[in-house]
Structure formats: C-alpha cells, structure tokens
Design a protein around this motif. Structure first.
Motif, mmCIF file in Angstrom:
data_model
loop_
_atom_site.group_PDB
_atom_site.id
_atom_site.type_symbol
_atom_site.label_atom_id
_atom_site.label_comp_id
_atom_site.label_asym_id
_atom_site.label_seq_id
_atom_site.Cartn_x
_atom_site.Cartn_y
_atom_site.Cartn_z
ATOM 1 N N LEU A 137 21.091 19.647 -17.625
ATOM 2 C CA LEU A 137 20.413 19.465 -16.344
ATOM 3 C C LEU A 137 19.108 18.740 -16.603
ATOM 4 O O LEU A 137 18.312 19.155 -17.458
ATOM 5 N N LEU A 138 18.860 17.649 -15.891
ATOM 6 C CA LEU A 138 17.648 16.853 -16.046
ATOM 7 C C LEU A 138 16.636 17.311 -15.006
ATOM 8 O O LEU A 138 16.884 17.195 -13.804
ATOM 9 N N LEU A 139 15.517 17.853 -15.459
ATOM 10 C CA LEU A 139 14.517 18.391 -14.549
ATOM 11 C C LEU A 139 13.369 17.416 -14.357
ATOM 12 O O LEU A 139 13.046 16.621 -15.243
ATOM 13 N N THR A 140 12.745 17.489 -13.178
ATOM 14 C CA THR A 140 11.581 16.682 -12.871
ATOM 15 C C THR A 140 10.402 17.597 -12.568
ATOM 16 O O THR A 140 10.550 18.823 -12.502
ATOM 17 N N GLU A 141 9.229 17.015 -12.369
ATOM 18 C CA GLU A 141 8.061 17.812 -11.994
ATOM 19 C C GLU A 141 8.244 18.416 -10.599
ATOM 20 O O GLU A 141 7.667 19.446 -10.286
ATOM 21 N N TRP A 142 9.054 17.762 -9.771
ATOM 22 C CA TRP A 142 9.354 18.259 -8.426
ATOM 23 C C TRP A 142 10.523 19.218 -8.536
ATOM 24 O O TRP A 142 11.596 18.845 -9.014
ATOM 25 N N ASN A 143 10.370 20.465 -8.097
ATOM 26 C CA ASN A 143 11.401 21.467 -8.363
ATOM 27 C C ASN A 143 12.692 21.268 -7.577
ATOM 28 O O ASN A 143 13.675 21.960 -7.812
ATOM 29 N N GLY A 144 12.707 20.301 -6.664
ATOM 30 C CA GLY A 144 13.938 20.002 -5.954
ATOM 31 C C GLY A 144 14.632 18.749 -6.451
ATOM 32 O O GLY A 144 15.588 18.284 -5.838
ATOM 33 N N GLY A 145 14.189 18.210 -7.579
ATOM 34 C CA GLY A 145 14.718 16.933 -8.036
ATOM 35 C C GLY A 145 15.635 16.996 -9.234
ATOM 36 O O GLY A 145 16.024 15.954 -9.774
ATOM 37 N N ALA A 146 16.023 18.191 -9.670
ATOM 38 C CA ALA A 146 16.873 18.306 -10.850
ATOM 39 C C ALA A 146 18.269 17.767 -10.569
ATOM 40 O O ALA A 146 18.820 17.955 -9.475
ATOM 41 N N SER A 147 18.861 17.104 -11.567
ATOM 42 C CA SER A 147 20.218 16.586 -11.408
ATOM 43 C C SER A 147 20.982 16.744 -12.710
ATOM 44 O O SER A 147 20.399 16.753 -13.804
ATOM 45 N N LEU A 148 22.291 16.886 -12.599
ATOM 46 C CA LEU A 148 23.135 16.979 -13.781
ATOM 47 C C LEU A 148 23.202 15.639 -14.502
ATOM 48 O O LEU A 148 23.044 14.581 -13.880
ATOM 49 N N SER A 149 23.462 15.695 -15.806
ATOM 50 C CA SER A 149 23.493 14.463 -16.596
ATOM 51 C C SER A 149 24.615 13.535 -16.169
ATOM 52 O O SER A 149 24.560 12.325 -16.418
ATOM 53 N N THR A 150 25.659 14.070 -15.510
ATOM 54 C CA THR A 150 26.769 13.243 -15.039
ATOM 55 C C THR A 150 26.571 12.746 -13.615
ATOM 56 O O THR A 150 27.423 12.036 -13.073
ATOM 57 N N SER A 151 25.465 13.132 -12.988
ATOM 58 C CA SER A 151 25.208 12.729 -11.615
ATOM 59 C C SER A 151 24.985 11.227 -11.514
ATOM 60 O O SER A 151 24.482 10.591 -12.441
#
Length: 268
Positions: A137-151
């Motif tokens: 899971l790729l996380l960002t500083e914004w807690n609603g912006g995480a996405s899977l690596s296959t996204s």
C-alpha cells in the motif's frame, strides 16, 4: 461562522505549530451540517468532515437510498465519516461494515463509532480488491490518498509503503458470514474495477445499490476509466446515474456514479 468553525481556523494557523495541532487532536468535534449534523468525530485531517460539507451529493444519495434495517458497506472508509452517517441512517436494526487498510484510519473509525455509541458498526483493517492476498500500500501525507501498488492511480512520491491484506468481497463475506449488503460505497483510489470484479457473486445474488468514485489527474484517463466501470456495472443489469459534481473547482478529476438494479423500484 460558528464558534467551532472559528476555533478550527484559529488552531490550524501555522504560527501555533505543534501546540495548535495538539489542541486540534485533543478536542472532540461536532459535525456542523449535512446528513451527519450533530454526530461527533475525533479530529480528521479533512476539515470538510467537521463542517459536514464533504461530498454533499454523496451524502444526499445515501440519505435517499438507505433506510432503517439496511446494510451498508463502506469500501475505502478513510476515518469513517460516511460510515457513521450511514450507521445513523440504517438505525439499530441495520448494520455498517467499514473496510480500510490504513491502521491509523481504522483507529479513527472505531473511535468515531464509540463516541457516537453506534453499536451497529464493525470495521476491518483490509484493502478490497479482485483477489485475496497481500500487497504493498502506497501512503501519502494525506490520509485519504493511499493506493495499492497495482492501482491505476498512484501517488507521484509516496510518503511510505506498507504491506497490507487484500480481500475479495465475495470471499470475505462468505468467510465472515457478513450480512448481505443493501448499498456498497466504493472509494479506493484507482482500484474500483478490481473491487467490483471481486464482488461479482454478491452483485448477482444480493443486487446491492452501488455508489462508486472515480478520480484521476488526467482528464482523458478519468473519462475512459469512468466509462469502463459504468459499462461493467451496467452489464450486471444496473441503471447508472452520475451524481452532481462534489468538487467543481478542483483541478483533479472526481466523479461519482450511483448504480441501481433495474428491477428495483428506485431505478425509475
């Protein structure tokens, strides 16, 4: 401007630094307006949750489509704003299942359920996709912006990466004996197609209403992905309605579809 809104602005000033942040996080906030008005939330990064202004067309759709006794699945629940709104709409006879892979967000969901005394909620620390397994899971500083690596939508510069459990809803519902969904909301930063494909049996047997978000920085890719998902869902026997824009001034492209089974009286 209400007292709470003024306090939120004051404590968010950069000159207050860490002191302001500690005070923001130490206070229990009350949702000001919208379908969640009066509910309590622990401090969210997204201030629109406190103001009650977050995605008002989505809030309106939930208020129209959810009824007492219904079962709501919040796939990509973030800190649970829509989960607690739905929990109130479906009442004590209904139920809400929240699916969220970010541990910190899961903690907020559970705290928000607790402070509102919502006992008709259960949250699962998982990502939802096409097949069950594990993935980065790729996380960002914004807690609603995480996405899977296959996204298909990935942050340009991830803040961090962590390995998370991914589940297909068809498998998970059966394994955990969950109540069948009445409405499934999907907001998963580019993995929407996988989520739908991973719940095809549930769609065929339970015929839930679907409410999904598509977002992309590229206008052409955004339109293409939205059309592809709409066509897939329509193929299951659904009527598709595009909701009013939630972010008309945002430079990022965001759209929402409400999909209702054609045999439903709400399909029109």
């Amino acid at each position: 401007m209400t007292f709470q809104e003024g306090l939120l602005r004051l404590l968010s000033l950069r000159l207050l630094g860490d002191v302001g942040q500690r005070l923001l996080r130490g206070r229990l906030w009350t949702i000001e307006r919208g379908e969640g008005a009066g509910l309590k939330v622990v401090y969210p990064q997204n201030h629109d949750y406190i103001l009650g202004s977050s995605e008002r067309p989505v809030q309106n759709a939930l208020a129209t489509q959810l009824h007492s006794g219904d079962v709501f699945y919040d796939v990509g629940a973030n800190v649970g704003f829509f989960s607690i709104v739905a929990a109130r709409l479906v009442g004590s006879e209904g139920y809400v299942y929240s699916f969220e892979p970010v541990e910190e967000n899961i903690t907020s969901i559970r705290e928000n359920a607790k402070v509102n005394k919502l006992e008709n909620m259960k949250s699962f620390e998982v990502a939802v996709g096409r097949m069950s397994g594990n993935e980065d899971l790729l996380l960002t500083e914004w807690n609603g912006g995480a996405s899977l690596s296959t996204s298909v939508v990935k942050p340009a510069v991830p803040a961090s990466t962590r390995n998370v459990r991914v589940v297909a809803l068809d498998d998970f519902i059966q394994a955990h004996n969950l109540r069948a969904p009445t409405l499934v909301k999907i907001d998963v930063e580019g993995s929407e197609l996988d989520v739908v494909q991973g719940m095809s049996r549930t769609i065929a047997t339970s015929r839930p209403i679907l409410l999904y978000e598509i977002d992309d920085g590229n206008k052409k890719a955004f339109s293409s992905r939205w059309q592809e998902l709409d066509q897939l869902v329509a193929g299951f026997g659904y009527r598709i309605l595009h909701l009013e824009e939630s972010y008309p001034t945002l430079k990022w492209n965001v759209g929402h579809s409400l999909a209702v089974p054609v045999e439903s009286p709400d399909a029109g």
